[in-house]
Design a protein around this motif. Structure first.
Motif, PDB file in Angstrom:
ATOM      1  N   ASP A  15       0.876  -1.313  -0.050  1.00  0.00           N
ATOM      2  CA  ASP A  15       0.311  -0.085   0.240  1.00  0.00           C
ATOM      3  C   ASP A  15       0.648   1.437   0.069  1.00  0.00           C
ATOM      4  O   ASP A  15       0.274   2.313  -0.139  1.00  0.00           O
ATOM      5  N   PHE A  16       1.433   1.047   0.493  1.00  0.00           N
ATOM      6  CA  PHE A  16       2.857   2.335   0.978  1.00  0.00           C
ATOM      7  C   PHE A  16       3.333   2.928  -0.705  1.00  0.00           C
ATOM      8  O   PHE A  16       2.927   3.584  -0.737  1.00  0.00           O
ATOM      9  N   LEU A  17       4.190   1.680  -0.945  1.00  0.00           N
ATOM     10  CA  LEU A  17       4.795   1.588  -3.014  1.00  0.00           C
ATOM     11  C   LEU A  17       3.504   2.565  -3.751  1.00  0.00           C
ATOM     12  O   LEU A  17       4.090   3.145  -3.940  1.00  0.00           O
ATOM     13  N   GLN A  18       2.705   2.087  -3.827  1.00  0.00           N
ATOM     14  CA  GLN A  18       1.382   1.867  -4.340  1.00  0.00           C
ATOM     15  C   GLN A  18       1.085   3.705  -4.504  1.00  0.00           C
ATOM     16  O   GLN A  18       0.673   4.577  -5.526  1.00  0.00           O
ATOM     17  N   SER A  19       0.882   3.859  -3.021  1.00  0.00           N
ATOM     18  CA  SER A  19       0.312   5.401  -3.157  1.00  0.00           C
ATOM     19  C   SER A  19       1.680   6.508  -3.088  1.00  0.00           C
ATOM     20  O   SER A  19       1.154   7.848  -2.817  1.00  0.00           O
TER      21      SER A  19
END
Length: 152
Positions: A15-19
């Motif tokens: 989630d962190f990498l995608q956002s």
């Protein structure tokens, strides 16, 4: 720890990498992404376990683990562009957001601006504000061209 804990850290990092780092994900192959997630999640699990053994509370140990999980992921060109566009070019930001073109436009800027932005962001001298202005000016010119290209 069991496999559920690793899954939590993998999900959190995904989630962190995608956002925050979609430009990084675009550079990596699926196997490289899986390796990145697995290795970092494993390191975070180890950090969590060590913190708990040292007597930290679950929440404090989780903070240690999350810090370990995202270590080195401090500067995102995508986030820099997103924040700059939102702050300095609000009308263009809102237009691109409404037209659902914001993400593709920002991602298209990441690669060309990578070296340029990092060259100035690493510098912590008093002239950093002037350099920021130069970056914003360069982005402004590129955005004007890009928005014109999208409209035609």
């Amino acid at each position: 720890m069991n496999n559920t804990d690793i899954d939590f850290f993998e999900l959190y990092l995904t989630d962190f990498l995608q956002s925050d780092f979609p430009e990084l994900l675009r550079k990596l192959s699926l196997s490289e992404i899986k390796t990145l997630l697995t290795v970092r999640a494993s390191n975070a699990t180890t950090a969590f376990e060590n913190a708990r053994r040292e007597g930290l509370t679950v929440m404090a140990a989780q903070e240690v683990a999350i810090h370990s999980l995202v270590q080195g992921l401090d500067f995102s060109i995508y986030n820099f562009l997103h924040d700059t566009l939102e702050k300095e070019f609000k009308q263009i930001f809102e237009t691109l957001t409404q037209q659902q073109r914001l993400v593709p436009v920002l991602l298209s800027f990441c690669a060309p601006l990578n070296d340029f932005i990092l060259q100035y962001e690493i510098d912590d001298t008093p002239t950093k504000q002037i350099r920021y202005s130069l970056i914003v000016n360069a982005i402004s010119q590129a955005l004007a061209k890009a928005v014109g290209d999208f409209d035609s």
